[in-house]
Write a protein that holds these residues in place. Structure first.
Motif, PDB file in Angstrom:
ATOM      1  N   HIS A 119       1.473  31.498  29.509  1.00 18.46           N
ATOM      2  CA  HIS A 119       1.826  32.728  28.778  1.00 18.46           C
ATOM      3  C   HIS A 119       1.255  33.972  29.449  1.00 18.46           C
ATOM      4  O   HIS A 119       1.690  35.098  29.162  1.00 18.46           O
ATOM      5  CB  HIS A 119       1.300  32.649  27.342  1.00 18.46           C
ATOM      6  CG  HIS A 119      -0.149  32.279  27.262  1.00 18.46           C
ATOM      7  ND1 HIS A 119      -1.166  33.157  27.555  1.00 18.46           N
ATOM      8  CD2 HIS A 119      -0.748  31.105  26.946  1.00 18.46           C
ATOM      9  CE1 HIS A 119      -2.337  32.559  27.400  1.00 18.46           C
ATOM     10  NE2 HIS A 119      -2.110  31.298  27.041  1.00 18.46           N
ATOM     11  N   ASP A 161       0.380  37.070  27.359  1.00 21.65           N
ATOM     12  CA  ASP A 161       1.468  37.801  26.705  1.00 21.65           C
ATOM     13  C   ASP A 161       1.907  37.018  25.466  1.00 21.65           C
ATOM     14  O   ASP A 161       2.440  35.910  25.576  1.00 21.65           O
ATOM     15  CB  ASP A 161       2.626  37.951  27.686  1.00 21.65           C
ATOM     16  CG  ASP A 161       3.790  38.759  27.128  1.00 21.65           C
ATOM     17  OD1 ASP A 161       3.958  38.803  25.890  1.00 21.65           O
ATOM     18  OD2 ASP A 161       4.554  39.331  27.932  1.00 21.65           O
ATOM     19  N   SER A 193       4.330  37.480  23.288  1.00 20.30           N
ATOM     20  CA  SER A 193       5.764  37.227  23.172  1.00 20.30           C
ATOM     21  C   SER A 193       6.190  36.086  24.101  1.00 20.30           C
ATOM     22  O   SER A 193       7.038  35.264  23.746  1.00 20.30           O
ATOM     23  CB  SER A 193       6.568  38.503  23.485  1.00 20.30           C
ATOM     24  OG  SER A 193       6.347  38.922  24.822  1.00 20.30           O
ATOM     25  N   LYS A 194       5.567  36.007  25.290  1.00 23.49           N
ATOM     26  CA  LYS A 194       5.875  34.907  26.200  1.00 23.49           C
ATOM     27  C   LYS A 194       5.343  33.585  25.640  1.00 23.49           C
ATOM     28  O   LYS A 194       5.978  32.526  25.781  1.00 23.49           O
ATOM     29  CB  LYS A 194       5.281  35.173  27.578  1.00 23.49           C
ATOM     30  CG  LYS A 194       5.732  34.158  28.629  1.00 23.49           C
ATOM     31  CD  LYS A 194       5.241  34.530  30.025  1.00 23.49           C
ATOM     32  CE  LYS A 194       5.762  33.541  31.068  1.00 23.49           C
ATOM     33  NZ  LYS A 194       5.296  33.881  32.437  1.00 23.49           N
ATOM     34  N   GLU A 199       7.802  32.443  23.191  1.00 28.28           N
ATOM     35  CA  GLU A 199       8.987  31.942  23.895  1.00 28.28           C
ATOM     36  C   GLU A 199       8.744  30.523  24.422  1.00 28.28           C
ATOM     37  O   GLU A 199       9.634  29.664  24.368  1.00 28.28           O
ATOM     38  CB  GLU A 199       9.333  32.892  25.048  1.00 28.28           C
ATOM     39  CG  GLU A 199      10.697  32.637  25.673  1.00 28.28           C
ATOM     40  CD  GLU A 199      11.061  33.651  26.746  1.00 28.28           C
ATOM     41  OE1 GLU A 199      12.097  33.453  27.407  1.00 28.28           O
ATOM     42  OE2 GLU A 199      10.312  34.639  26.923  1.00 28.28           O
ATOM     43  N   ASP A 251       7.193  31.417  38.268  1.00 29.72           N
ATOM     44  CA  ASP A 251       6.206  32.299  37.643  1.00 29.72           C
ATOM     45  C   ASP A 251       4.866  32.154  38.351  1.00 29.72           C
ATOM     46  O   ASP A 251       4.641  31.210  39.110  1.00 29.72           O
ATOM     47  CB  ASP A 251       6.075  31.973  36.156  1.00 29.72           C
ATOM     48  CG  ASP A 251       7.253  32.518  35.349  1.00 29.72           C
ATOM     49  OD1 ASP A 251       8.079  33.245  35.931  1.00 29.72           O
ATOM     50  OD2 ASP A 251       7.352  32.207  34.139  1.00 29.72           O
TER      51      ASP A 251
END
Length: 386
Positions: free
Chosen positions: A11, A14, A16-17, A20, A235
């Motif tokens: 993540h 983050d 929001s990540k 997700e 990533d």
């Protein structure tokens, strides 16, 4: 079979990540998501060395420092996971992160392979064992290391609380190398460790193939599988290059459930027969291995470096006494010299140095033993200086 999607630190801090990744794990069929509660100072010394990542060469300590999140971050991740009807587990790496994690009452606490000999943390784990299930990973460890860890945790099914969603203690066979070579995985250890230790076992898989090691662990009676998940292998996270993207993770889940059905109706030999349509039987047998728990060739050089030892946290002079904060239980990792086992931390606290030592160096017992001139008389045993 419990399937854990190891989100770890993918993540990158983050929220929001993180959400997700939880969504992707749920949609891929995972039963549980697992995070890593990072405080860099609990894991390694600032001078431990560098690591090559997709975004360049980075000081390893700085990489972990950038991944630090507060308790509220993990609390929100756990709340979101439960809202999505998926279990939440997390790995602490020291006493502070363990305490803060236990306060949240997660569905499980996972002790990562390098922390199997973090004896102060394992002793603390025993305090939460009655209410929170523990998962113990066993990469870069010998059988004696695992047995000692279990003694410190005081593993007993009699302590299990009624509302636990997992067994009180599960042991995961693991190969601590990234990516892990399938041929060295020795998956038969899943069965033999369960028989020897008398607890549920499974596998923590760092290999690249989404099918082979997970499915063979089913054939060996595994109760749990853990594998890294990422939104993209491109990533920049530490584990992203060896993690499964969501579609591949979904394939793993489907293959595992298929193997479970085959095992129930036809037995393990039918699993091998069906795998042999896609993989050479020679490869299948090499992955199964002997079932004798020992260090894999890929990880043997890291024994004592990836797991924990004692390190000095400042340069000190001969004659100084070891006080609180002068020594930490850390991974050695890249360039430092490993120290003595964490079991000696209490012993050396208060001891007087008989030589100068450098910041970051591994602690040695000889740092506290005075060299005496030889006499013609009787020999005496060396003792620490206090």
């Amino acid at each position: 079979m419990t399937i854990i999607a190891e989100i770890g630190t993918a993540h990158s801090g983050d929220l929001s990540k993180a959400f997700e990744l939880i969504d992707a794990s749920k949609e891929a069929g995972a039963d549980c998501v697992k995070f890593q509660w990072v405080y860099a100072d609990e894991i390694l010394h600032p001078d431990t060395g560098f690591v090559d990542l997709p975004n360049g060469r980075t000081r390893l300590y700085d990489n972990f420092k950038a991944l630090e999140c507060n308790q509220e971050f993990y609390a929100q991740c756990m709340e979101y996971a439960r809202k999505k009807n998926i279990l939440f587990a997390c790995s602490p790496f020291g006493l502070k992160s363990l305490k803060e994690l236990a306060e949240l009452k997660p569905d499980a606490i996972k002790i990562a392979s390098p922390e199997v000999n973090h004896y102060p943390m394992l002793k603390d784990c025993s305090r939460f064992y009655a209410k929170i299930p523990l998962i113990l990973s066993s990469g870069v460890s010998k059988l004696g290391d695992i047995e000692k860890a279990m003694e410190l945790i005081d593993a007993s099914e009699n302590k299990r609380a009624e509302d636990m969603k997992m067994p009180a203690l599960t042991l995961l066979h693991c190969l601590t190398f990234y990516p892990a070579p399938e041929d060295e995985y020795n998956v038969r250890c899943v069965k033999t460790l369960g028989q020897v230790l008398g607890i549920p076992t499974g596998i923590s898989d760092h290999s690249m193939d989404p099918v082979l090691v997970p499915v063979l662990s089913v054939a060996m009676g595994g109760a749990m599988i853990e594998k890294h998940i990422t939104l993209s292998r491109k990533d920049s996270g530490l584990d992203d290059p060896v993690a499964l993207e969501p579609e591949m993770f979904k394939l793993m889940v489907h293959s595992v459930h298929q193997a479970e059905a085959v095992l129930r109706h036809s037995g393990e030999n039918e699993i091998y027969r069906q795998l042999a349509y896609e993989y050479p039987m020679e490869k299948i047998n090499s992955i199964l291995g002997t079932g004798i728990k020992k260090l894999a060739p890929a990880e043997s050089a890291n024994y004592g470096r990836t797991n924990r030892s004692l390190h000095y946290m400042r340069s000190m002079k001969k004659g100084e006494k070891i006080g609180n904060g002068d020594v930490s239980v850390l991974r050695t990792e890249k360039i430092l010299t490993p120290g003595i086992s964490p079991e000696f931390k209490e012993l050396i606290t208060g001891a007087v140095l008989t030589k100068d030592v450098e910041n970051g160096a591994g602690v040695k017992l000889e740092d506290f033993i005075e060299k005496k001139r030889k006499n013609c008389g009787t020999k005496s045993r060396p003792q620490l200086k206090f």
